[in-house]
Design a protein around this motif. Structure first.
Motif, mmCIF file in Angstrom:
data_model
loop_
_atom_site.group_PDB
_atom_site.id
_atom_site.type_symbol
_atom_site.label_atom_id
_atom_site.label_comp_id
_atom_site.label_asym_id
_atom_site.label_seq_id
_atom_site.Cartn_x
_atom_site.Cartn_y
_atom_site.Cartn_z
ATOM 1 N N CYS A 27 0.841 -1.202 0.000
ATOM 2 C CA CYS A 27 0.000 0.000 0.000
ATOM 3 C C CYS A 27 0.875 1.250 0.000
ATOM 4 O O CYS A 27 1.152 1.822 -1.039
ATOM 5 N N PHE A 28 1.345 1.657 1.131
ATOM 6 C CA PHE A 28 2.094 2.900 1.252
ATOM 7 C C PHE A 28 3.445 2.844 0.539
ATOM 8 O O PHE A 28 3.784 3.728 -0.253
ATOM 9 N N LEU A 29 4.239 1.817 0.807
ATOM 10 C CA LEU A 29 5.615 1.790 0.312
ATOM 11 C C LEU A 29 5.694 1.776 -1.208
ATOM 12 O O LEU A 29 6.532 2.469 -1.793
ATOM 13 N N SER A 30 4.848 1.008 -1.860
ATOM 14 C CA SER A 30 4.908 0.948 -3.327
ATOM 15 C C SER A 30 4.657 2.323 -3.940
ATOM 16 O O SER A 30 5.341 2.726 -4.893
ATOM 17 N N HIS A 31 3.726 3.085 -3.376
ATOM 18 C CA HIS A 31 3.448 4.439 -3.870
ATOM 19 C C HIS A 31 4.595 5.390 -3.545
ATOM 20 O O HIS A 31 4.984 6.222 -4.370
ATOM 21 N N PHE A 32 5.127 5.261 -2.351
ATOM 22 C CA PHE A 32 6.243 6.098 -1.899
ATOM 23 C C PHE A 32 7.453 5.904 -2.812
ATOM 24 O O PHE A 32 8.037 6.871 -3.306
ATOM 25 N N LEU A 33 7.823 4.636 -3.060
ATOM 26 C CA LEU A 33 8.987 4.352 -3.897
ATOM 27 C C LEU A 33 8.770 4.799 -5.346
ATOM 28 O O LEU A 33 9.685 5.322 -5.984
ATOM 29 N N ARG A 34 7.567 4.605 -5.851
ATOM 30 C CA ARG A 34 7.261 5.048 -7.219
ATOM 31 C C ARG A 34 7.412 6.568 -7.328
ATOM 32 O O ARG A 34 7.937 7.078 -8.321
ATOM 33 N N GLU A 35 6.950 7.278 -6.312
ATOM 34 C CA GLU A 35 7.064 8.747 -6.330
ATOM 35 C C GLU A 35 8.526 9.177 -6.238
ATOM 36 O O GLU A 35 8.945 10.122 -6.920
ATOM 37 N N LEU A 36 9.320 8.497 -5.421
ATOM 38 C CA LEU A 36 10.758 8.808 -5.352
ATOM 39 C C LEU A 36 11.406 8.575 -6.711
ATOM 40 O O LEU A 36 12.184 9.413 -7.187
ATOM 41 N N ASP A 37 11.101 7.434 -7.344
ATOM 42 C CA ASP A 37 11.646 7.138 -8.680
ATOM 43 C C ASP A 37 11.259 8.220 -9.681
ATOM 44 O O ASP A 37 12.077 8.656 -10.490
ATOM 45 N N ARG A 38 10.016 8.635 -9.615
ATOM 46 C CA ARG A 38 9.515 9.661 -10.537
ATOM 47 C C ARG A 38 10.295 10.970 -10.406
ATOM 48 O O ARG A 38 10.501 11.690 -11.369
ATOM 49 N N LYS A 39 10.761 11.230 -9.191
ATOM 50 C CA LYS A 39 11.515 12.464 -8.931
ATOM 51 C C LYS A 39 13.025 12.237 -8.970
ATOM 52 O O LYS A 39 13.794 13.083 -8.530
ATOM 53 N N PHE A 40 13.431 11.056 -9.473
ATOM 54 C CA PHE A 40 14.851 10.695 -9.600
ATOM 55 C C PHE A 40 15.579 10.703 -8.262
ATOM 56 O O PHE A 40 16.743 11.070 -8.177
ATOM 57 N N ARG A 67 21.676 8.942 2.446
ATOM 58 C CA ARG A 67 21.666 10.310 2.982
ATOM 59 C C ARG A 67 20.578 10.471 4.052
ATOM 60 O O ARG A 67 20.765 11.130 5.058
ATOM 61 N N ILE A 68 19.414 9.833 3.815
ATOM 62 C CA ILE A 68 18.250 9.990 4.690
ATOM 63 C C ILE A 68 17.676 8.606 4.994
ATOM 64 O O ILE A 68 17.605 7.757 4.108
ATOM 65 N N ALA A 69 17.255 8.395 6.221
ATOM 66 C CA ALA A 69 16.510 7.189 6.589
ATOM 67 C C ALA A 69 15.073 7.599 6.873
ATOM 68 O O ALA A 69 14.826 8.523 7.655
ATOM 69 N N VAL A 70 14.139 6.933 6.207
ATOM 70 C CA VAL A 70 12.715 7.159 6.453
ATOM 71 C C VAL A 70 12.205 5.929 7.190
ATOM 72 O O VAL A 70 12.220 4.825 6.647
ATOM 73 N N VAL A 71 11.797 6.112 8.425
ATOM 74 C CA VAL A 71 11.315 5.005 9.248
ATOM 75 C C VAL A 71 9.799 5.047 9.244
ATOM 76 O O VAL A 71 9.197 5.991 9.757
ATOM 77 N N VAL A 72 9.186 4.021 8.638
ATOM 78 C CA VAL A 72 7.737 3.944 8.544
ATOM 79 C C VAL A 72 7.237 3.062 9.686
ATOM 80 O O VAL A 72 7.259 1.840 9.600
#
Length: 161
Positions: A27-40, A67-72
């Motif tokens: 749910c959340f992670l797949s959308h999050f990663l896709r958005e990160l990829d989209r923004k390179f 550089r950054i850790a995102v803890v979900v």
């Protein structure tokens, strides 16, 4: 504290996501990663680790090289000693190198992470049953430390739309 400046270090990844796959992978992670990829924005992806490699050292390298850790944080995050050990490494990199840490509270009250209460606390206690007091103390301190950082709470996401 040995601080490494982001400008003086070449990071392999921009973001290392730490998460419980059971709660957020589809749910959340797949959308999050896709958005990160989209923004390179280059994110560490655990499903890209080669099958013949040991997981723990690869995860530690991924954390150190980000550089950054995102803890979900989610209800089942503390059900996994892998997640809690990742969190220890993230806190270590935050303290030693100044790594930025961003907590995300997914369908979870931040105070439950901070104080290890509610379903989050029950799952934490279950994971701690066969662990030493030292390990339990370190995990508890890391959870509290990261939960005290200003982050994002899923109940406020509609405020951004």
């Amino acid at each position: 504290m040995a601080y490494r400046s982001p400008s003086s270090t070449n990071f392999k990844y921009d973001v290392f996501p730490s998460f419980s796959g059971v709660d957020v992978r589809k749910c959340f992670l797949s959308h999050f990663l896709r958005e990160l990829d989209r923004k390179f924005i280059k994110a560490f992806k655990d499903n890209e680790i080669q099958r013949s490699h040991s997981l723990a050292p690869e995860l530690k390298l991924g954390i150190k090289n980000s550089r950054i850790a995102v803890v979900v944080f989610s209800k089942n995050y503390p059900s996994s000693s892998w997640c809690l050990d990742e969190l220890l490494e993230i806190v270590k990199c935050k303290e030693e190198f100044g790594q930025m840490v961003i907590p995300v509270f997914y369908c979870l009250d931040p105070s439950h992470v901070r104080t290890q209460t509610g379903d989050f606390g029950k799952n934490f206690e279950r994971t701690c049953r066969k662990k030493t007091e030292k390990v339990k103390f370190l995990w508890r301190r890391a959870l509290t430390d990261v939960a005290n950082i200003l982050g994002y709470h899923s109940v406020t996401w509609y405020d951004f739309i």
